[in-house]
Enzyme design. Structure first.
Site, PDB file in Angstrom:
ATOM      1  N   MET A  37       0.854  -1.198   0.000  1.00 30.92           N
ATOM      2  CA  MET A  37       0.000   0.000   0.000  1.00 30.92           C
ATOM      3  C   MET A  37       0.884   1.240   0.000  1.00 30.92           C
ATOM      4  SD  MET A  37      -2.979  -1.496   0.560  1.00 30.92           S
ATOM      5  CE  MET A  37      -3.093  -3.267   0.539  1.00 30.92           C
ATOM      6  N   TYR A  91       2.921  -4.794  -9.033  1.00 34.91           N
ATOM      7  CA  TYR A  91       2.394  -4.611  -7.681  1.00 34.91           C
ATOM      8  C   TYR A  91       3.497  -4.932  -6.689  1.00 34.91           C
ATOM      9  CZ  TYR A  91      -2.398  -4.388  -9.524  1.00 34.91           C
ATOM     10  OH  TYR A  91      -3.537  -4.026 -10.187  1.00 34.91           O
ATOM     11  N   GLU A  92       3.575  -4.165  -5.609  1.00 35.97           N
ATOM     12  CA  GLU A  92       4.718  -4.317  -4.703  1.00 35.97           C
ATOM     13  C   GLU A  92       4.720  -5.665  -3.976  1.00 35.97           C
ATOM     14  OE1 GLU A  92       4.094  -0.823  -2.506  1.00 35.97           O
ATOM     15  OE2 GLU A  92       2.813  -1.732  -1.001  1.00 35.97           O
ATOM     16  N   SER A  93       3.633  -6.408  -4.089  1.00 33.37           N
ATOM     17  CA  SER A  93       3.606  -7.746  -3.495  1.00 33.37           C
ATOM     18  C   SER A  93       4.504  -8.705  -4.275  1.00 33.37           C
ATOM     19  CB  SER A  93       2.170  -8.277  -3.479  1.00 33.37           C
ATOM     20  OG  SER A  93       1.584  -8.144  -4.755  1.00 33.37           O
ATOM     21  N   GLY A  94       5.007  -8.286  -5.430  1.00 37.43           N
ATOM     22  CA  GLY A  94       5.956  -9.120  -6.155  1.00 37.43           C
ATOM     23  C   GLY A  94       5.430  -9.687  -7.460  1.00 37.43           C
TER      24      GLY A  94
END
Lengths: 274, 272, 274, 272
Positions: free
Chosen positions: D1, D65-68
């Protein structure tokens, strides 16, 4: 987005005289065909970078393409010495070869720093060895929190990195699996990247252990079936161990080396050795 | 790779029927590995010894190859560090940076195997150049590979190398990997976290560091070899412990497994 | 080698008062059941570490288990604030909560340093932000080669890291897939590691995108089917988005929070919420 | 986020039939994304805008997305940054450290989306605390998340935030992410490699930095909103360009796709 182009065009567009070039591969997926194309195109004064320079680097060095080698282990894996490499270092033939020498851990972390957009990497390494005196590229660095002194090495940022992979889709996304060594880091650390692949497919279905290099992180992709021979591409070929053994004899002598290169590389544009 | 590639076997000083000196050396190395240990292996004799141990007394031995295979269980001896059989049989295939950073540097590896072109009384190792001038070496060797950090970070190191005056030298021409440096306390001063060399296994016997001086002493000879041979094969005045023992000869079981491994080496290599 | 033991025993043996504990997970595979067991066992004065503290951390904080939080983003993803977290910070209820605040990049690299046995990590980050003044754990560091000034952060080394994974074999080797976030680094950075899994299987057959944590790098493995609910375990469950939305109301008010925890966590030993 | 979670849509100052202010804001954000760009997205409006763009004018948009998840192509809007649909449809799922080091920090991302709880005239952003005392905040916000490095390393940044005097402040209480710092030259002095904020898209219009002063100026108003509203909604004396234009209203196609996306948000969520 990566362009899918023939190997000759890819090398001509991406590799120039004096460039710093890394052809990476850890026994598996070594980009031999691309190295041969660099030799055929007569590149000179290259700074060659590789953790484990083996037969393809012996060939590039013996053909006078390189001025400098940045490496951590140079040998014919499981066989012995690289005779062209030794001849260049010990007798300056065909041209002198400058060396910058590191450990595997140092080289791997230098690629990681390059891929990360950092100017240097930190590791526990080199301390107490004579490697430190031989290059300005190994320096102490203190932890700002504990004061402990560790070792810093500068990022590796090749002008071009070349790797071989199993396959790519038509958009130029590359997929490789099996032992993938330091190839992802070497590709992401470089200004330009070329990937040769066994085949172009419509769909890269998911596979265990697969590493994907997105098209938008690459310059060119070139289909070169068997492009890693005598190394291998898991799922497509097995390592030609007999060739590595044979290379020891072929490369011992300058004349037999030159004769072999003339027949199997210089006159082999288009068809690769089997 | 962590040193020069191995050559071919040759008989020990005194010819012993039944096995070669290299077989004895490999068996001795395999016996040095306790079951369940995590072992960092290069190609050649160390890989052979580790796979022999896994098939005899140490079925739970964890093999880590620097090519990025954790927990490889090859069903034949790989001819190269990147043989496909290692990836096919590994618990996990990881990147080379991860092997060195998350697994070796972090101190998770129990035993590292090293070889040497030159070795001194403090088990410092040279695999870089022979000759006094680095820029103009008499012999250019392969270089460091993973050795400096294996020597630094493994909980302990086992050196396996044939014993002769060219290799066992008073001073190494180039220090590629640190054993005990200049003697007691040096590893600590250098910030090396592993304990360093535990034993040097040769074709003649076994040398171990003196707990006080850190200097290698002859503690064992292999069957068929003598203390005199070991002393003659060493380029410094070799200290010999009072209670030198003789290595148990290879058992029939060890020899059978070892020879089966050698016979099937690199099985599929080049047979495509 | 990891021991396979029941969750209650694993938490009792691995987590003590005052420990630094990281329960990691990036929306996926969040170890809720383990967090509930920590609450049931009444641990106190914990330093909680997490990139993205969410509902399970809101619960641990609201139940008074934590003295300190090291984090980079604390919220109820896609819903809003964490009311127990805010109440602790804004009003010290039930106990005051010290904060050490970072960015995602900083936290991720702190775990990487911990997993690598290094005392610190280097990144391009924090520069020009007010985060720098709030903690001594962000410092400038100069590149020994270029002189460029970057940012250093100290390694994170939790006493215990807890993660949830899809499965383990009987030897305690763990396999997880899908979004695995920073879990591998968090586990390898810690002194002790607990992995809760959906199931124990005979054979971990290879899967695309699977990450394996070898048994010998773990302390305990505990089978806890549904142990990540209301988060999810890809291939086993889907995220209970309705619960995250419901939590906003449950947690707004101290009494309704305590009542919910009493009913669904404190009295739920053995049976986990569905 | 990368900021506070979005609230619910509300009508723009002047009620406009046909679409909400949030729909206009989302459409404007989606239009700001060129086809083929690599876009770092958080959940909420940025994710909606990026997925709208991918379904309209920018089919080749690359979502990170920064989740990978690299190159995720979700067929419904994920409700969380780690929704399974992102992993299922990604070209590659990588670790969180890799996202930030190999992909963001290295300068490979073209556009980063940010939101804000407070924003000043130089587009500096606060998502940490409201109030002057960090230790005793009036409101404790979620914190930095990925924002500081997104603001530093993306080639350019687009801020999407509702415009009102509480948010558009003369001075941010806490600088979580750097826009143009104190003005011209500051990004360079701080060593930030990206160009910084290119535009701030609000529910009333669009603000863009003055190329010389770096100060945000109102350059566009959305249909139904006025310059006066935008000025009134800004906590500093807002500069208005002489040639303020009006945003093209959402096209029927844009609205259809957007509403379909919203209708199927988090499709499988909690329906196990």
């Amino acid at each position: 987005m990566a362009e899918i182009v023939p190997l000759g065009q890819a090398v001509a567009e991406l590799v120039g005289d004096g460039d710093t070039v890394a052809l990476e591969g850890f026994t598996h997926l070594i980009p031999f065909a691309a190295g041969h194309e660099i030799i055929r195109q007569g590149r000179r004064d290259l700074t060659l970078v590789r953790m484990t320079p083996d037969v393809i680097y012996d060939q590039l060095i013996g053909m006078g393409c390189a001025r400098r080698l940045v490496f951590s282990w140079g040998g014919n894996p499981g066989v012995g010495s690289l005779h062209r490499f030794r001849d260049a270092v010990e007798h300056g033939w065909p041209v002198p070869l400058e060396l910058e020498e590191h450990s595997h851990a140092g080289m791997a972390n230098r690629y990681v720093a390059g891929a990360s957009g950092l100017p240097f990497a930190v590791l526990r390494g080199y301390v107490g060895t004579d490697l430190v005196e031989q290059t300005p590229n190994i320096k102490p660095i203190a932890c700002p929190f504990t004061g402990e002194v560790l070792t810093a090495v500068p990022a590796l940022v090749p002008d071009v990195t070349v790797v071989h992979a199993q396959r790519a889709d038509r958009a130029g996304n590359v997929q490789m699996w099996g032992i993938t060594g330091v190839q992802k880091e070497a590709v992401l650390a470089a200004r330009r990247a070329l990937v040769t692949v066994e085949e172009i497919v419509d769909e890269l279905d998911a596979r265990p252990g697969a590493v994907v290099l997105p098209s938008w992180a690459l310059s060119h992709v070139s289909p070169v079936p068997g492009g890693s021979h005598p190394s291998y591409a898991q799922g497509y070929s097995v390592r030609d161990n007999d060739f590595y053994i044979a290379w020891d004899k072929i490369s011992r002598d300058r004349e037999s080396f030159l004769a072999w290169m003339a027949e199997h590389v210089l006159q082999a544009a288009g068809r690769e050795i089997r | 790779m962590t040193g020069p590639a191995p050559g071919t076997t040759r008989p020990a000083g005194g010819e012993v029927p039944g096995w070669t000196a290299d077989e004895m050396m490999t068996v001795a190395a395999s016996r040095a590995l306790r079951n369940g240990a995590v072992c960092f292996v290069g190609i050649g004799l160390p890989s052979t010894a580790a796979n022999l141990a896994r098939r005899t007394h140490a079925p739970e031995l964890v093999l880590v190859y620097e090519s990025g295979t954790l927990g490889a269980k090859p069903d034949y001896l790989p001819l190269s560090i990147g043989d496909g059989i290692l990836a096919d049989t590994a618990d996990s295939v990881i990147t080379v940076p991860e092997v060195f950073n998350y697994w070796l540097q972090s101190g998770r590896v129990d035993v590292g195997f090293l070889s040497a072109a030159q070795l001194d009384r403090y088990a410092n190792i040279n695999t870089t150049v022979v000759g006094d001038d680095y820029a103009h070496p008499r012999v250019r060797l392969p270089g460091a590979g993973g050795a400096p950090e294996i020597a630094a970070s493994c909980r302990e190191v086992i050196v396996v190398v044939r014993q002769n005056p060219r290799t066992f030298v008073d001073r190494v021409d180039f220090r590629t990997s640190v054993g005990f440096g200049g003697g007691p306390g040096d590893r600590g001063r250098l910030g090396l976290r592993g304990a360093g060399p535990r034993m040097v296994i040769t074709d003649l016997g076994v040398l171990e560091p003196d707990p006080h001086t850190c200097e290698l002493r002859l503690t064992r000879v292999h069957p068929g070899a003598t203390v005199a041979q070991a002393v003659a094969a060493t380029g410094w005045p070799l200290t010999v412990t009072d209670d030198v023992t003789e290595t148990d000869p290879p058992s029939p079981a060890e020899l059978t497994v070892l020879r089966e491994l050698e016979a099937n080496k690199g099985q599929t290599g080049g047979r495509s």
